[in-house]
Design an enzyme around this catalytic site. Structure first.
Site, PDB file in Angstrom:
ATOM      1  N   SER A 181       0.519  -1.598   0.212  1.00 56.78           N
ATOM      2  CA  SER A 181       0.022  -0.263   0.416  1.00 56.78           C
ATOM      3  C   SER A 181       0.265   1.288  -0.469  1.00 56.78           C
ATOM      4  O   SER A 181       1.773   1.160   1.093  1.00 56.78           O
ATOM      5  CB  SER A 181      -1.031  -0.580   1.565  1.00 56.78           C
ATOM      6  OG  SER A 181      -1.099   1.238   1.477  1.00 56.78           O
ATOM      7  N   TYR A 216      -2.812  -1.195  10.389  1.00 55.68           N
ATOM      8  CA  TYR A 216      -1.948  -1.519   9.028  1.00 55.68           C
ATOM      9  C   TYR A 216      -1.420  -0.687   8.853  1.00 55.68           C
ATOM     10  O   TYR A 216      -0.273  -1.370   7.484  1.00 55.68           O
ATOM     11  CB  TYR A 216      -3.868  -0.358   8.095  1.00 55.68           C
ATOM     12  CG  TYR A 216      -3.665  -0.813   6.614  1.00 55.68           C
ATOM     13  CD1 TYR A 216      -4.450  -1.862   6.497  1.00 55.68           C
ATOM     14  CD2 TYR A 216      -3.301   0.474   5.652  1.00 55.68           C
ATOM     15  CE1 TYR A 216      -4.417  -1.871   4.867  1.00 55.68           C
ATOM     16  CE2 TYR A 216      -3.354   0.052   4.337  1.00 55.68           C
ATOM     17  CZ  TYR A 216      -3.956  -0.651   4.255  1.00 55.68           C
ATOM     18  OH  TYR A 216      -4.178  -1.338   2.501  1.00 55.68           O
TER      19      TYR A 216
END
Length: 257
Positions: free
Chosen positions: A139, A152
């Protein structure tokens, strides 16, 4: 960039980025194994459709990516793989002091530890074949951070580190390992958030996408699952033989800022 004769396993792939990657790999000729934690008729039907649409073998294997034994079992049940796409992931947003312990543990397990287990299970077969591709879906948050996403961000930074380590351990063996770092991608999950954001901010669809959801993405455009899938295919191809241990950002300029 034909991948005919190769078998690809894509975790977390009955929707979104994972499904997009599976379809693009199938278009390139690879047999594909798609996965999620459910075991519904529609999951198996989806695999059958991919196979029929693209003339490849496509199967669905249920496995819970929060469990080490399921992660490793997925690779065993698939009969090994030439291409491994570690895509499974979940998200939760909260200040650190309020972050539920069970949410932290689940995010680390599914977003990070699962990739360790599947990769460990897949590498012996790749080494025996003298060829393999590991593509980790990280990401933009693997390269930068945002508040309230501690688990995350930690997991995605971990995926980038794991990518580099696997690349070094497999260098010169015909195996590569790379990470793709998407920004915002227009998946069904993101699409479902747009109406709520329109109500909260009293904006029309295009304005809320441009000014709220894509505020950190300079292109002010979502990436598509097809674009992420196309990047997976490129990294799996002979054109990427000497690309290993790196990250490829597909983020509309987010990490350039």
């Amino acid at each position: 960039m034909t991948l005919k004769g190769k078998r690809a396993v894509i975790t977390g792939s009955n929707s979104g980025i994972g499904l997009g990657a599976a379809i693009e790999l199938a278009k390139a000729g690879a047999d594909v194994v798609i996965n999620s934690f459910t075991d519904r008729d529609e999951d198996h039907a989806l695999a059958a459709k991919i196979g029929a649409d693209h003339g490849v073998k496509a199967t669905y294997i249920a496995a819970d990516m929060s469990k080490a034994e399921d992660c490793r079992g997925l690779i065993e049940k698939a009969g090994g793989c030439d291409i491994l796409v570690n895509n499974a992931g979940i998200q939760f947003v909260s200040p650190i002091e309020d972050f539920p312990i069970e949410k932290w543990n689940a995010i680390i397990a599914i977003n990070l530890s699962s990739a360790f287990h599947t990769t460990a299970a897949a590498l012996p077969g790749m080494r025996k074949a003298g060829w393999g591709r590991v593509v980790n879906i990280a990401s933009a948050h693997g390269l930068t951070a945002s508040p309230f996403k501690s688990a995350y961000v930690a997991a995605k930074h971990g995926i980038v580190g794991l990518t580099k380590t696997v690349a070094l351990e497999t260098a010169g063996q015909g195996i590569t390992c790379n990470a793709i770092c998407p920004g915002y991608v227009l998946t069904p999950l993101v699409e479902a958030q747009i109406p709520d954001q329109m109500k909260v901010h009293n904006m029309d669809r295009e304005t809320v996408i441009r000014e709220v959801m894509l505020d950190r993405q300079p292109s002010r455009q979502f990436a598509t699952v097809e674009e992420i899938g196309g990047t997976v295919v490129f990294l799996s191809s002979a054109a990427a033989n000497q690309i290993t241990g790196t990250t490829i950002s597909v983020d509309g300029g987010w990490t350039a800022m």
